[in-house]
Design a protein around this motif. Structure first.
Motif, mmCIF file in Angstrom:
data_model
loop_
_atom_site.group_PDB
_atom_site.id
_atom_site.type_symbol
_atom_site.label_atom_id
_atom_site.label_comp_id
_atom_site.label_asym_id
_atom_site.label_seq_id
_atom_site.Cartn_x
_atom_site.Cartn_y
_atom_site.Cartn_z
ATOM 1 N N ALA A 1 3.028 -68.196 17.536
ATOM 2 C CA ALA A 1 1.931 -68.298 18.504
ATOM 3 C C ALA A 1 2.284 -67.558 19.796
ATOM 4 C CB ALA A 1 1.618 -69.770 18.792
ATOM 5 N N GLU A 2 3.525 -67.680 20.232
ATOM 6 C CA GLU A 2 3.939 -66.994 21.454
ATOM 7 C C GLU A 2 3.878 -65.484 21.255
ATOM 8 O OE1 GLU A 2 7.733 -66.649 24.479
ATOM 9 O OE2 GLU A 2 7.490 -68.465 23.296
ATOM 10 N N ILE A 3 4.320 -64.999 20.116
ATOM 11 C CA ILE A 3 4.253 -63.575 19.830
ATOM 12 C C ILE A 3 2.809 -63.087 19.854
ATOM 13 C CG2 ILE A 3 4.586 -61.837 18.013
ATOM 14 C CD1 ILE A 3 7.149 -63.453 17.237
ATOM 15 N N ARG A 4 1.923 -63.887 19.316
ATOM 16 C CA ARG A 4 0.508 -63.523 19.276
ATOM 17 C C ARG A 4 -0.200 -63.713 20.613
ATOM 18 N NH1 ARG A 4 -1.075 -66.518 13.608
ATOM 19 N NH2 ARG A 4 -0.197 -64.956 12.231
ATOM 20 N N PRO B 1 18.211 -61.039 23.577
ATOM 21 C CA PRO B 1 16.899 -60.642 24.100
ATOM 22 C C PRO B 1 15.820 -61.579 23.572
ATOM 23 C CG PRO B 1 18.043 -58.789 23.072
ATOM 24 C CD PRO B 1 18.812 -60.027 22.745
ATOM 25 N N LYS B 2 14.736 -61.711 24.326
ATOM 26 C CA LYS B 2 13.637 -62.599 23.950
ATOM 27 C C LYS B 2 13.129 -62.334 22.530
ATOM 28 C CE LYS B 2 10.626 -65.759 24.832
ATOM 29 N NZ LYS B 2 11.029 -67.140 24.922
ATOM 30 N N PRO B 3 12.929 -61.074 22.108
ATOM 31 C CA PRO B 3 12.448 -60.858 20.736
ATOM 32 C C PRO B 3 13.407 -61.411 19.672
ATOM 33 C CG PRO B 3 12.125 -58.877 22.032
ATOM 34 C CD PRO B 3 12.947 -59.825 22.866
ATOM 35 N N ILE B 4 14.697 -61.305 19.909
ATOM 36 C CA ILE B 4 15.682 -61.837 18.960
ATOM 37 C C ILE B 4 15.620 -63.355 18.954
ATOM 38 C CG2 ILE B 4 18.144 -61.996 18.387
ATOM 39 C CD1 ILE B 4 16.874 -59.223 17.840
ATOM 40 N N GLN B 5 15.446 -63.971 20.116
ATOM 41 C CA GLN B 5 15.313 -65.424 20.181
ATOM 42 C C GLN B 5 14.117 -65.891 19.357
ATOM 43 O OE1 GLN B 5 15.126 -66.577 24.305
ATOM 44 N NE2 GLN B 5 17.190 -65.853 24.742
ATOM 45 N N GLU C 1 -0.944 -66.640 21.814
ATOM 46 C CA GLU C 1 -1.796 -67.812 21.650
ATOM 47 C C GLU C 1 -1.128 -69.027 22.264
ATOM 48 O OE1 GLU C 1 -1.995 -68.044 17.425
ATOM 49 O OE2 GLU C 1 -3.338 -66.319 17.241
ATOM 50 N N LYS C 2 -1.920 -70.022 22.496
ATOM 51 C CA LYS C 2 -1.393 -71.299 22.941
ATOM 52 C C LYS C 2 -0.979 -72.093 21.713
ATOM 53 C CE LYS C 2 -2.373 -74.178 26.816
ATOM 54 N NZ LYS C 2 -3.334 -74.821 27.656
ATOM 55 N N ALA C 3 0.273 -72.542 21.655
ATOM 56 C CA ALA C 3 0.759 -73.312 20.510
ATOM 57 C C ALA C 3 0.129 -74.691 20.503
ATOM 58 C CB ALA C 3 2.275 -73.433 20.543
ATOM 59 N N ALA C 4 -0.231 -75.160 19.327
ATOM 60 C CA ALA C 4 -0.854 -76.485 19.189
ATOM 61 C C ALA C 4 0.190 -77.573 19.230
ATOM 62 C CB ALA C 4 -1.628 -76.563 17.901
ATOM 63 N N LYS D 1 12.882 -70.627 23.445
ATOM 64 C CA LYS D 1 12.929 -70.273 24.859
ATOM 65 C C LYS D 1 14.343 -70.312 25.429
ATOM 66 C CE LYS D 1 8.220 -71.588 25.911
ATOM 67 N NZ LYS D 1 7.638 -70.273 26.002
ATOM 68 N N THR D 2 15.257 -71.006 24.773
ATOM 69 C CA THR D 2 16.582 -71.179 25.367
ATOM 70 C C THR D 2 17.734 -70.957 24.394
ATOM 71 O OG1 THR D 2 16.571 -73.555 24.890
ATOM 72 C CG2 THR D 2 15.719 -72.860 27.041
ATOM 73 N N VAL D 3 17.476 -70.388 23.237
ATOM 74 C CA VAL D 3 18.544 -70.224 22.260
ATOM 75 C C VAL D 3 19.601 -69.252 22.788
ATOM 76 C CG1 VAL D 3 17.445 -68.365 20.939
ATOM 77 C CG2 VAL D 3 19.048 -69.855 19.806
ATOM 78 N N SER D 4 20.847 -69.636 22.603
ATOM 79 C CA SER D 4 21.971 -68.806 23.039
ATOM 80 C C SER D 4 22.762 -68.367 21.818
ATOM 81 C CB SER D 4 22.881 -69.616 23.972
ATOM 82 O OG SER D 4 23.556 -70.623 23.228
ATOM 83 N N GLY D 5 23.696 -67.482 22.040
ATOM 84 C CA GLY D 5 24.571 -67.054 20.957
ATOM 85 C C GLY D 5 25.385 -68.215 20.404
ATOM 86 N N GLY D 6 25.790 -69.120 21.283
ATOM 87 C CA GLY D 6 26.527 -70.301 20.839
ATOM 88 C C GLY D 6 25.675 -71.197 19.958
ATOM 89 N N ASP D 7 24.391 -71.318 20.304
ATOM 90 C CA ASP D 7 23.463 -72.095 19.475
ATOM 91 C C ASP D 7 23.337 -71.449 18.093
ATOM 92 O OD1 ASP D 7 22.883 -73.788 21.648
ATOM 93 O OD2 ASP D 7 21.155 -72.560 22.248
ATOM 94 N N ALA D 8 23.171 -70.125 18.095
ATOM 95 C CA ALA D 8 23.035 -69.397 16.832
ATOM 96 C C ALA D 8 24.288 -69.572 15.974
ATOM 97 C CB ALA D 8 22.764 -67.918 17.095
ATOM 98 N N LEU D 9 25.449 -69.490 16.597
ATOM 99 C CA LEU D 9 26.704 -69.675 15.865
ATOM 100 C C LEU D 9 26.757 -71.065 15.239
ATOM 101 C CD1 LEU D 9 29.602 -68.896 15.051
ATOM 102 C CD2 LEU D 9 30.333 -69.658 17.325
ATOM 103 N N ALA D 10 26.394 -72.093 15.994
ATOM 104 C CA ALA D 10 26.427 -73.466 15.476
ATOM 105 C C ALA D 10 25.479 -73.626 14.293
ATOM 106 C CB ALA D 10 26.067 -74.455 16.586
ATOM 107 N N ILE D 11 24.290 -73.055 14.399
ATOM 108 C CA ILE D 11 23.315 -73.152 13.309
ATOM 109 C C ILE D 11 23.810 -72.387 12.086
ATOM 110 C CG2 ILE D 11 20.978 -72.476 12.608
ATOM 111 C CD1 ILE D 11 20.245 -73.067 15.640
ATOM 112 N N ARG D 12 24.370 -71.193 12.325
ATOM 113 C CA ARG D 12 24.896 -70.399 11.205
ATOM 114 C C ARG D 12 25.993 -71.161 10.465
ATOM 115 N NH1 ARG D 12 29.132 -67.150 10.269
ATOM 116 N NH2 ARG D 12 29.847 -66.977 12.421
ATOM 117 N N LYS D 13 26.881 -71.787 11.221
ATOM 118 C CA LYS D 13 27.974 -72.546 10.591
ATOM 119 C C LYS D 13 27.432 -73.754 9.829
ATOM 120 C CE LYS D 13 31.783 -70.715 12.892
ATOM 121 N NZ LYS D 13 32.992 -70.390 12.211
#
Length: 79
Positions: free
Chosen positions: A71-74, A49-53, A76-79, A7-19
């Motif tokens: 679940a969100e894509i479907r 965009p939300k789909p990329i997140q 559904e309510k996540a358990a 719900k809140t991933v940013s490009g900076g978050d993605a960069l940190a995870i990639r590194k």
């Protein structure tokens, strides 16, 4: 390790995870259908965009985060 929140991933978050995963941009972004140059733009501040997140959460998040994203894509309510 930095975690992904679909719900809140940013490009900076993605960069940190990639590194942390020691992946180049093509290796990190390719599996979700984003080009290396597109990934670079996101990492440089372009809003994800939300789909990329959601795809990032599925591809690079923990199992629990991946389940919630699916679940969100479907609609559904996540358990």
């Amino acid at each position: 390790m930095k975690s992904i929140n679909a719900k809140t991933v940013s490009g900076g978050d993605a960069l940190a995870i990639r590194k942390e995963k020691q992946l180049n941009q093509a290796q990190f972004w390719g599996p979700i259908g984003v080009s290396q140059s597109g990934g670079s733009r996101y990492e440089s501040g372009r809003k994800l965009p939300k789909p990329i997140q959601l795809l990032l959460a599925i591809a690079h998040g923990s199992e629990a985060v991946s389940r919630k994203a699916v679940a969100e894509i479907r609609g559904e309510k996540a358990a």
